[in-house]
Design an enzyme around this catalytic site. Structure first.
Site, PDB file in Angstrom:
ATOM      1  N   HIS A 258     -64.406   2.003 -45.383  1.00 48.66           N
ATOM      2  CA  HIS A 258     -63.848   1.137 -44.337  1.00 48.66           C
ATOM      3  C   HIS A 258     -62.368   1.407 -44.094  1.00 48.66           C
ATOM      4  O   HIS A 258     -61.720   0.681 -43.353  1.00 48.66           O
ATOM      5  CB  HIS A 258     -64.049  -0.334 -44.708  1.00 48.66           C
ATOM      6  CG  HIS A 258     -65.491  -0.696 -44.811  1.00 48.66           C
ATOM      7  ND1 HIS A 258     -66.266  -0.944 -43.698  1.00 48.66           N
ATOM      8  CD2 HIS A 258     -66.305  -0.814 -45.880  1.00 48.66           C
ATOM      9  CE1 HIS A 258     -67.499  -1.206 -44.092  1.00 48.66           C
ATOM     10  NE2 HIS A 258     -67.553  -1.127 -45.409  1.00 48.66           N
TER      11      HIS A 258
ATOM     12  N   SER B 292     -65.434  -4.009 -48.658  1.00 41.62           N
ATOM     13  CA  SER B 292     -66.279  -4.059 -47.469  1.00 41.62           C
ATOM     14  C   SER B 292     -66.596  -5.472 -47.004  1.00 41.62           C
ATOM     15  O   SER B 292     -66.871  -5.683 -45.829  1.00 41.62           O
ATOM     16  CB  SER B 292     -67.580  -3.300 -47.722  1.00 41.62           C
ATOM     17  OG  SER B 292     -68.211  -3.764 -48.892  1.00 41.62           O
TER      18      SER B 292
ATOM     19  N   LYS C 250     -69.239   5.223 -40.189  1.00 44.87           N
ATOM     20  CA  LYS C 250     -68.484   4.053 -39.729  1.00 44.87           C
ATOM     21  C   LYS C 250     -67.499   4.474 -38.638  1.00 44.87           C
ATOM     22  O   LYS C 250     -67.917   4.810 -37.537  1.00 44.87           O
ATOM     23  CB  LYS C 250     -67.891   3.336 -40.930  1.00 44.87           C
ATOM     24  CG  LYS C 250     -69.041   2.657 -41.683  1.00 44.87           C
ATOM     25  CD  LYS C 250     -68.752   2.101 -43.024  1.00 44.87           C
ATOM     26  CE  LYS C 250     -70.062   1.545 -43.593  1.00 44.87           C
ATOM     27  NZ  LYS C 250     -70.066   1.395 -45.021  1.00 44.87           N
TER      28      LYS C 250
HETATM   29  C1  LIG Z   1     -71.213   1.643 -45.912  1.00 45.12           C
HETATM   30  C2  LIG Z   1     -70.635   1.899 -47.235  1.00 45.12           C
HETATM   31  C3  LIG Z   1     -71.121   2.927 -48.036  1.00 45.12           C
HETATM   32  C4  LIG Z   1     -72.362   3.683 -47.699  1.00 45.12           C
HETATM   33  O1  LIG Z   1     -72.143   4.627 -46.712  1.00 45.12           O
HETATM   34  P1  LIG Z   1     -73.394   5.149 -45.857  1.00 45.12           P
HETATM   35  O2  LIG Z   1     -72.921   6.425 -45.283  1.00 45.12           O
HETATM   36  O3  LIG Z   1     -73.678   4.094 -44.861  1.00 45.12           O
HETATM   37  O4  LIG Z   1     -74.528   5.337 -46.840  1.00 45.12           O
HETATM   38  C5  LIG Z   1     -70.448   3.214 -49.208  1.00 45.12           C
HETATM   39  N1  LIG Z   1     -69.369   2.507 -49.591  1.00 45.12           N
HETATM   40  C6  LIG Z   1     -68.892   1.478 -48.863  1.00 45.12           C
HETATM   41  C7  LIG Z   1     -67.686   0.751 -49.335  1.00 45.12           C
HETATM   42  C8  LIG Z   1     -69.527   1.140 -47.669  1.00 45.12           C
HETATM   43  O5  LIG Z   1     -69.075   0.116 -46.971  1.00 45.12           O
END
Ligand SMILES: *Cc1c(COP(=O)(O)O)cnc(C)c1O
Length: 414
Positions: free
Chosen positions: A205, A177, A236
């Site tokens: 991602h 990330s 996302k």
């Molecule tokens: C954003 C993210 C999460 C968390 O997801 P949410 O739905 O925002 O709680 C988990 N793992 C990674 C790699 C992330 O970037």
């Protein structure tokens, strides 16, 4: 106690890692109002521009009228609704897996799933750059955790050998990330098979961003039948909120019976579920959105490097790390860019390792090429002086101490 808190806040300020919230008005488009000022948004995970897409908005609005806003209870009580089941079926098809279980968020999916799959006497293997929710999942589980250096397959293999005979789970981001690189999934899967371990890949991602039709890093590597558990977020590229775990049927049933973050938390709101369903439909109908995202990432990466910045060779996705080093320098570069109308949030420890504070720049499919080209030049202007100064000051880097420790709790860095 209160004075204690003031002291702690003061210490954070002294270390240049004090955080505060910035305020956006309006939807998460390619340009937003930040504290009332128009800026180009280069740090949102709304990668495909679906969070504010008319069809996604309409689907959510209609769902609110049809099913209401809240799900009312945990899915194990009365909160499990037809629309949850429909999204699970669609996600299972998209990820080509026989089962899918929705969770409240990616954070809840990771913590709940790791804690359910790894118990006392087991060992979890975790990449040092894994997302905080994976790290916290390791902490929550009763298993021992072995943190291996980033993508270090030799160290991972060493640990797997040491752990022989214990139940093992390897957990990794698919696309990291804060660095935008892709995990060496074929090699990880091969090691897992050799040492009889399960693999969990977090596609937060990767889904909607890479792989055939945006199906993610696991699909890109052709490993859909090999990876035991694929986690992804709806928050996302899918433009909504919530998360999912794709796996086989026995693991899905097991999660429903044992993942505490699923059992003891209210089911996703129907509008969020309907929004994600509409987003999934759009990705299937319009795969060119994913291609546009990838092309945009190349446009910005080229502009950054042509302007004199060096990006890591491994940064091959929509996430481009401009590593500055010093936390205060990274914040100063962020503020300088804001004054030029560009919003790329500075990311500081403990989100990234010490001395690697950075601008984490991410593109969206909805940016234009000319926006990205001029942003690349502006980012280089704002960061190059600080990067040069840091390189001159920096000690030769050595391996972080916490890595490779034998099964003794987790590193503090999240
Ligand atoms: C954003 C993210 C999460 C968390 O997801 P949410 O739905 O925002 O709680 C988990 N793992 C990674 C790699 C992330 O970037």
């Amino acid at each position: 106690m209160l004075s204690d808190i003031e002291e702690q806040l003061e210490q954070l300020r002294e270390r240049d890692v004090y955080r505060k919230l910035r305020m956006i008005s309006g939807p998460q488009g390619p340009r937003v109002l930040l504290n009332g000022k128009p800026v180009l948004l280069l740090c949102s995970n709304n990668y495909l521009g679906l969070a504010d897409h008319p069809r996604v908005r309409e689907a959510a609005a209609e769902a609110a009228m049809r099913w209401g806003v809240g799900a009312g209870a945990s899915r194990l009580v009365s909160g499990n609704m037809t629309i949850h089941r429909r999204l699970e079926e669609r996600l299972g098809e998209f990820k080509r897996r026989e089962a899918c279980v929705l969770f409240g968020s990616g954070y809840l999916a990771n913590t709940g799933t790791i804690a359910a799959l790894a118990g006392e006497g087991d060992v979890v293997f975790s990449d040092e750059l894994n997302h905080a929710s994976l790290i916290d999942g390791c902490r929550l589980s009763a298993a021992r955790t072995f943190v291996y250096q980033h993508a270090d397959l030799d160290q991972l293999e060493w640990g797997l050998r040491e752990a022989a005979g214990r139940g093992s789970l390897i957990v990794t981001d698919g696309v990291f990330s804060m660095d935008g690189d892709i995990a060496p999934l074929p090699e990880i899967v091969e090691l897992a098979q050799r040492y009889d371990a399960r693999v969990l890949v977090d596609e937060a991602h990767a889904t909607g961003a890479i792989g055939p039709g945006g199906r993610g890093a696991v699909a890109d590597a052709g490993l859909e039948d090999e990876v035991d558990v694929v986690v992804g977020t709806l928050g996302k590229a899918l433009g909504s909120y919530g998360a999912y775990v794709c796996c086989d049927r026995p693991i899905a049933k097991y999660l429903v019976n044992s993942a505490r973050t699923l059992i003891y938390s209210t089911a996703l709101p129907p509008p969020a579920v309907a929004g994600a369903l509409a987003a999934l439909e759009l990705i299937s109908e319009q795969p060119q959105r994913v291609e546009k995202l990838q092309r945009n990432a190349r446009v910005l990466a080229d502009s950054l490097t042509e302007s004199g910045l060096r990006l890591p060779a491994s940064a091959e996705t929509q996430i481009l790390p401009v590593v500055i080093g010093d936390a205060a320098d990274a914040m100063a570069a962020c503020e300088r860019l804001l004054s030029e109308g560009i919003f790329a949030q500075a990311i500081r420890p403990p989100t990234v390792p010490e001395a690697t504070a950075r601008l984490r720049v991410s593109v969206m499919a909805s940016h234009t090429k000319s926006e990205l080209r001029s942003a690349g030049r502006a980012i280089a202007r704002a960061t190059l002086p600080a990067i040069g100064a840091h390189a001159a000051r920096a000690e030769p880097s050595s391996a972080p101490e916490h890595v490779g420790g034998v099964f003794d709790g987790m590193a503090e860095a999240a």
